[in-house]
Every structure is written in structure tokens, then in C-alpha cells.
Design a protein around this motif. Structure first.
Motif, short mmCIF file in Angstrom:
data_model
loop_
_atom_site.label_atom_id
_atom_site.label_comp_id
_atom_site.label_asym_id
_atom_site.label_seq_id
_atom_site.Cartn_x
_atom_site.Cartn_y
_atom_site.Cartn_z
N GLY A 138 -6.47 9.05 -20.68
CA GLY A 138 -6.39 9.30 -19.25
C GLY A 138 -6.67 8.11 -18.36
O GLY A 138 -6.64 8.24 -17.13
N THR A 139 -6.93 6.95 -18.96
CA THR A 139 -7.18 5.76 -18.13
C THR A 139 -5.86 5.13 -17.69
O THR A 139 -4.88 5.14 -18.43
CB THR A 139 -8.01 4.72 -18.90
N PRO A 140 -5.83 4.57 -16.49
CA PRO A 140 -4.59 4.00 -15.97
C PRO A 140 -4.32 2.61 -16.55
O PRO A 140 -5.23 1.90 -16.95
CB PRO A 140 -4.86 3.89 -14.47
N THR A 141 -3.05 2.25 -16.59
CA THR A 141 -2.68 0.90 -17.00
C THR A 141 -2.64 -0.01 -15.77
O THR A 141 -2.67 0.45 -14.63
CB THR A 141 -1.31 0.90 -17.68
N TYR A 142 -2.56 -1.29 -16.04
CA TYR A 142 -2.63 -2.30 -14.99
C TYR A 142 -1.60 -2.08 -13.88
O TYR A 142 -1.95 -2.02 -12.70
CB TYR A 142 -2.44 -3.69 -15.60
N ASN A 143 -0.33 -1.94 -14.25
CA ASN A 143 0.71 -1.88 -13.23
C ASN A 143 0.56 -0.65 -12.33
O ASN A 143 0.77 -0.73 -11.12
CB ASN A 143 2.09 -1.89 -13.89
N LEU A 144 0.20 0.48 -12.90
CA LEU A 144 0.00 1.68 -12.11
C LEU A 144 -1.17 1.51 -11.14
O LEU A 144 -1.06 1.81 -9.94
CB LEU A 144 -0.22 2.87 -13.05
N ALA A 145 -2.29 1.02 -11.65
CA ALA A 145 -3.48 0.86 -10.81
C ALA A 145 -3.23 -0.11 -9.66
O ALA A 145 -3.65 0.13 -8.53
CB ALA A 145 -4.66 0.38 -11.67
N VAL A 146 -2.53 -1.21 -9.94
CA VAL A 146 -2.24 -2.20 -8.90
C VAL A 146 -1.42 -1.58 -7.78
O VAL A 146 -1.70 -1.78 -6.60
CB VAL A 146 -1.52 -3.41 -9.52
N VAL A 147 -0.39 -0.82 -8.14
CA VAL A 147 0.47 -0.21 -7.12
C VAL A 147 -0.32 0.76 -6.25
O VAL A 147 -0.24 0.71 -5.01
CB VAL A 147 1.66 0.50 -7.79
N VAL A 148 -1.07 1.63 -6.87
CA VAL A 148 -1.83 2.63 -6.11
C VAL A 148 -2.86 1.95 -5.20
O VAL A 148 -2.99 2.29 -4.02
CB VAL A 148 -2.51 3.63 -7.05
N ASP A 149 -3.56 0.98 -5.74
CA ASP A 149 -4.59 0.29 -4.95
C ASP A 149 -3.97 -0.49 -3.80
O ASP A 149 -4.47 -0.44 -2.67
CB ASP A 149 -5.41 -0.64 -5.84
N ASP A 150 -2.91 -1.24 -4.07
CA ASP A 150 -2.28 -2.01 -3.00
C ASP A 150 -1.77 -1.10 -1.89
O ASP A 150 -1.93 -1.38 -0.71
CB ASP A 150 -1.12 -2.86 -3.55
N HIS A 151 -1.16 0.02 -2.29
CA HIS A 151 -0.63 0.94 -1.28
C HIS A 151 -1.76 1.53 -0.43
O HIS A 151 -1.66 1.56 0.81
CB HIS A 151 0.14 2.07 -1.96
N GLU A 152 -2.82 1.98 -1.08
CA GLU A 152 -3.88 2.65 -0.33
C GLU A 152 -4.77 1.66 0.42
O GLU A 152 -5.47 2.05 1.35
CB GLU A 152 -4.69 3.53 -1.28
N MET A 153 -4.75 0.38 0.04
CA MET A 153 -5.45 -0.64 0.82
C MET A 153 -4.59 -1.15 1.97
O MET A 153 -5.04 -1.98 2.77
CB MET A 153 -5.84 -1.82 -0.09
N GLY A 154 -3.35 -0.68 2.04
CA GLY A 154 -2.47 -1.10 3.12
C GLY A 154 -1.91 -2.49 2.95
O GLY A 154 -1.50 -3.12 3.94
N VAL A 155 -1.87 -2.99 1.71
CA VAL A 155 -1.39 -4.35 1.47
C VAL A 155 0.10 -4.43 1.79
O VAL A 155 0.90 -3.67 1.26
CB VAL A 155 -1.65 -4.77 0.01
N THR A 156 0.47 -5.36 2.65
CA THR A 156 1.87 -5.54 3.03
C THR A 156 2.53 -6.69 2.30
O THR A 156 3.75 -6.69 2.14
CB THR A 156 1.98 -5.80 4.55
N HIS A 157 1.74 -7.68 1.89
CA HIS A 157 2.27 -8.87 1.23
C HIS A 157 1.46 -9.16 -0.03
O HIS A 157 0.24 -9.38 0.06
CB HIS A 157 2.22 -10.09 2.16
N VAL A 158 2.12 -9.11 -1.17
CA VAL A 158 1.47 -9.43 -2.43
C VAL A 158 1.80 -10.88 -2.78
O VAL A 158 2.93 -11.20 -3.14
CB VAL A 158 1.91 -8.48 -3.56
N ILE A 159 0.82 -11.75 -2.62
CA ILE A 159 0.97 -13.19 -2.88
C ILE A 159 0.14 -13.50 -4.11
O ILE A 159 -1.09 -13.38 -4.09
CB ILE A 159 0.48 -14.00 -1.66
N ARG A 160 0.81 -13.90 -5.20
CA ARG A 160 0.11 -14.10 -6.46
C ARG A 160 0.89 -15.09 -7.32
O ARG A 160 1.95 -15.57 -6.93
CB ARG A 160 -0.05 -12.76 -7.19
N GLY A 161 0.38 -15.40 -8.50
CA GLY A 161 1.02 -16.36 -9.38
C GLY A 161 2.34 -15.85 -9.93
O GLY A 161 2.54 -14.63 -10.10
N ASP A 162 3.26 -16.77 -10.23
CA ASP A 162 4.58 -16.33 -10.68
C ASP A 162 4.59 -15.82 -12.12
O ASP A 162 5.62 -15.38 -12.61
CB ASP A 162 5.64 -17.40 -10.46
N ASP A 163 3.43 -15.84 -12.79
CA ASP A 163 3.35 -15.17 -14.08
C ASP A 163 3.39 -13.66 -13.90
O ASP A 163 3.51 -12.92 -14.89
CB ASP A 163 2.08 -15.59 -14.83
#
Length: 468
Positions: A178-203
Motif C-alpha cells: 500500500g505504499t506509494p511509488t516515487y512518481n505517484l507521490a511526486v505528482v500528488v504532492d506537487d499538485h496539492e502544494m500548488g507547484v506550477t513549475h518543476v525545475i530539476r535535473g535532466d536525469d
């Protein structure tokens, strides 16, 4: 999303030291948020419970604080949001954009083998099965990715990047426990934090495609993507231990100032014309994520040292004195009452040549030595009888000197050498030994002013009292 205020974030994992690449990512997020009048947030991705210790979390806080890049709001801890992640997956199941996969480990391995042989991604037979056929055994929840078409990433740095959907697998969203994987958690967190621009490494560029599909599966609008080039070593290869410091804490320990690091990191992949040195205010005014170049940046120690020297020369002496005092204490150098004030007095005379605060600490030691100074073998050799007699006359000239400043003492030294019928080169080396005890020191006039009149005369007296 242009009608929304910009919200950026830095999302490090507390699993070790803060890498210089993470620091550069934090800086670009901070700059873009400040440039647009938006917000800059921090999320600690602490789902790896074994490695995510409080000490590791503190490393992140300390690194960002030292850099001057603290977030605008309290940090979000990803591990505390497991219920929200699970709720988002439940929503996807309802929408039909996710499904329960009941493959056993053996079945999954057989499917992987077949997929490799056929040159395709893994597809579960449970993708289109009826829920009524579900067995009573553990399952994962997978994304029901589209089988045809393309997923387009409009990246602010890379440009348009297209992924073929047939090459994107049905990635796992929830594990069997029942634990979430990285990609799912990132999407939910970014959306609910109101993140408009995801600036990160190209990896993370490949993750952007998968995360876009999750956004679509939840009926949410994806953020604006910007994937930064990696930082390479001076030789053009991936930055590694053989290139020297990698962690923010290492740069701090090596004597670099945070403002120098901000200026330098800003230049790693971004710039404003030919400007090499600029203030935080200028960087904020000039920075736009679209101006970041796509090619990897190279760590250049000479440029960093040049910038650090510039900011050392600009810094308040009292601030540098406190930094130098901490370095000297770490070297077990005994500090006494009044030494902090002495350091602040001496630093302006020695800092021009210091590339780091470690070098600055080396340069001030001469002024902190206690009398009588131990003479080096070289000093004893230079202090001949003739030199002592000359220094006795020089001591009298110093004692009668009123203004104790660099121009006045430079003039006195020149006139004294002329009166003695010798060049300054005949006086300087021995006098420097007497004043510094063999430690690095500024030019003669600077050393005299650094020490002050009484201390300078006292050190001359000590030298004159030595036997022949």
C-alpha cells in the motif's frame, strides 16, 4: 498556467550530503520564484524510512540555510502524506486510469522475459480484466497508460521532447503493502502544494513523461517542466569524488562564502551576457528559466576561487573575523580576549590575496602570536649584528612616528633606507621575520599597522634583546 502565480519547489531526499547539483537546482528554483514574484517551497522526500534520519534531514536544512535559500513556507514531509497518495490512486481506479495487477512474482518475471524478447514494455494481463475475476491475493496498482500516440513534454530548457506511449510502461503506483511509488507521490504532492513549475535535473526527464500521464489520469493539469543539465567536472566527465568537493558542506568547510557559491552556481548553466560577478538582486532581476542552456556545465575551481576572493574583499571584517576565529579554534589555536577585535583589525590588510577563509586564517596568524616570538633559523641568520644596530635606529624612528598608517609608514621606511644608504631589500626580509616570526604577513607597512605601534615596537625590542 500563466495566469497562476509561480510556485517552485526543491525536493531533496535526506539520504546523505546535499550535492552541489541539488544546491544549483535549489538556487534556480529560488531565483525563478523571486524573479516572478512567486513562492519557493521545500519538500523533503523522506519515504525511504531507513535512510531518512533526522540527522539527514538536518543536513538539508543546514545546507539551504548556509546558502541563504530557505523556503518561503514550512517544509512538507512526503512520508506524512501517504493517505493522500492512496486517495489519489483510489480516484484513478474509479476513473479507470489505473488498475489492480495480481501477477505473482513468477508471472511478472515471465512477462518481463517475454517483453525483453519482443522489444516491448511490460504489460499485465490484468490491465483489461474484469474486477469480478480478481483473486484473493496481494496486488499492486498500476497506471493504465495509453497504448498509442505520443506524450509531449514542452520543456523550458530542452524544448519539445516527444515520448512514444507504446514505450511507456504501466508503472506501479501503489506497492503490495500500500505504499506509494516515487512518481505517484511526486505528482500528488506537487499538485496539492500548488507547484506550477518543476525545475530539476535532466536525469528526471523520463519521469516527466510518466508523471504527465499520472496528471492526465487524475484530470489535473501538468506543471511547466524545466530540466537542468548536469554539472560535470573540469575534464567534462560526470562530477565525482576524484574532482574534489561535491557536497555543499564540503564547500563551506573549504572556506567558500555562501554569496560566492550563489554567484558561481548561477553561472553553471545560466548567465547574463558577459557578467561574471553580480549581486543576488541582479541575479533575481535577470534570471529566466528559459535562458538556461541545455549543455552540461563544468565545475571551474579557478573561477570559483576568483569569485570567493571578490566576496572576501567585500565582506565586513567583523563577519570574516568570526569565520576565521572558528577555523583557528578547529585547529586548536589558542584565542584570547581581544583576539576577535584584533582579527577584525588585521583582516583588511591581508584579505586581498586570500581565495578562501582558510587562506585568510593562515594570513592572520602572525598578528595573534604572543611575545616573545620564536625566531626561525632563517630569521636568526638574517638578524646579524649590523642588522640589529640598524633596527635599533629604526625602532627609534618608529617610536617617534605620529601617524601610524600605511602611507606614513611606507614613507618612513623609504626615508630610513635612504638615510642608511641601502635599499629596502636590505631591510625588509629581516624586519618581516621580526614582525611575523616567519609566518605569512602583508607588506611591511601593512604588517606594522596590523600589529599596532605598541606591538610592533615590542617585537622589535624582543629581537634586539637576542644575543649575537
Amino acid at each position: 498556467m500563466s495566469d497562476k502565480p509561480v510556485v517552485t519547489r526543491i525536493a531533496p531526499s535526506p539520504t546523505g550530503a546535499m550535492h552541489i547539483g541539488t544546491a544549483r537546482t535549489a538556487l534556480f528554483n529560488w531565483l525563478y520564484a523571486r524573479h516572478t514574484g512567486g513562492k519557493y517551497l521545500l519538500r523533503v522526500e523522506d519515504t525511504d524510512r531507513e535512510r531518512s534520519t533526522q540527522a539527514a534531514v538536518q543536513v538539508i536544512f543546514d545546507g539551504l540555510a548556509w546558502l541563504g535559500l530557505e523556503a518561503d513556507e514550512a517544509p512538507v514531509f512526503q512520508a506524512s502524506r501517504a493517505d493522500r497518495h492512496a486517495a489519489a490512486v483510489a480516484e484513478m481506479l474509479t476513473r479507470g486510469s489505473a488498475y489492480r495487477d495480481y501477477m505473482t512474482p513468477d508471472e511478472l518475471e515471465a512477462e518481463r522475459t517475454a517483453a525483453r524478447a519482443e522489444g516491448r514494455v511490460v504489460r499485465s494481463p490484468w490491465r483489461d480484466a474484469s474486477p469480478n475475476d480478481a483473486p484473493d491475493r496481494p496486488f499492486v496498482v498500476r497506471l493504465k497508460a495509453p497504448l498509442e500516440g505520443e506524450t509531449l513534454i514542452g520543456d523550458q530548457v530542452k524544448g519539445a521532447v516527444t515520448f512514444q506511449n507504446k514505450d511507456l510502461d504501466d508503472l506501479i503506483l501503489l506497492r503490495t503493502d500500500g505504499t506509494p511509488t516515487y512518481n505517484l507521490a511526486v505528482v500528488v504532492d506537487d499538485h496539492e502544494m500548488g507547484v506550477t513549475h518543476v525545475i530539476r535535473g535532466d536525469d528526471h526527464l523520463n519521469n516527466a513523461a510518466r508523471q504527465t500521464l499520472i496528471y492526465q489520469g487524475l484530470g489535473w493539469t501538468p506543471p511547466v517542466w524545466a530540466h537542468l543539465p548536469l554539472i560535470h567536472g573540469p575534464d567534462g566527465t560526470k562530477l565525482s569524488k576524484r574532482h574534489g568537493a561535491q557536497a555543499v558542506s564540503e564547500f563551506a568547510d573549504m572556506g567558500y562564502l555562501p554569496e560566492a557559491m550563489r554567484n558561481y552556481l548561477a553561472k553553471l548553466g545560466w548567465g547574463h551576457g558577459d557578467d561574471e560577478i553580480f549581486s543576488d538582486e541582479q541575479a533575481v532581476a535577470w534570471f529566466d528559466i528559459k535562458d538556461v542552456v541545455g549543455a552540461p556545465a563544468r565545475l571551474d575551481w579557478d573561477k570559483l576561487n576568483h569569485l570567493n576572493n571578490h566576496y572576501i574583499r567585500l565582506a565586513e571584517p567583523a563577519r570574516l573575523a568570526a569565520l576565521v576565529a572558528a577555523i583557528l579554534k578547529s585547529r586548536d589555536w589558542p584565542l584570547h580576549d581581544g583576539d576577535l577585535a584584533r582579527l577584525a583589525h588585521v583582516i583588511p590588510f591581508v584579505r586581498d590575496g586570500a581565495k578562501t577563509t582558510l587562506e585568510l586564517a593562515d594570513a592572520v596568524v602572525f598578528a595573534l602570536k604572543r611575545r616573545p616570538l620564536a625566531m626561525t633559523d632563517k630569521g636568526k641568520e638574517l638578524l646579524t649584528e649590523e642588522t640589529r644596530e640598524r633596527f635599533a635606529r629604526l625602532r627609534a624612528a618608529y617610536a617617534g612616528q605620529g601617524a601610524w598608517d600605511v602611507p606614513s609608514l611606507e614613507a618612513l621606511n623609504r626615508s630610513f633606507a635612504e638615510s642608511e644608504g641601502v635599499g629596502l631589500g636590505k631591510i625588509g626580509p629581516a624586519l618581516r621575520q621580526v614582525l611575523s616570526g616567519g609566518s605569512p604577513a602583508p607588506d611591511l607597512a601593512g604588517a606594522l599597522v596590523s600589529l599596532g605601534k605598541d606591538e610592533s615596537l615590542g617585537r622589535l625590542d624582543d629581537a634586539l634583546s637576542l644575543g649575537g
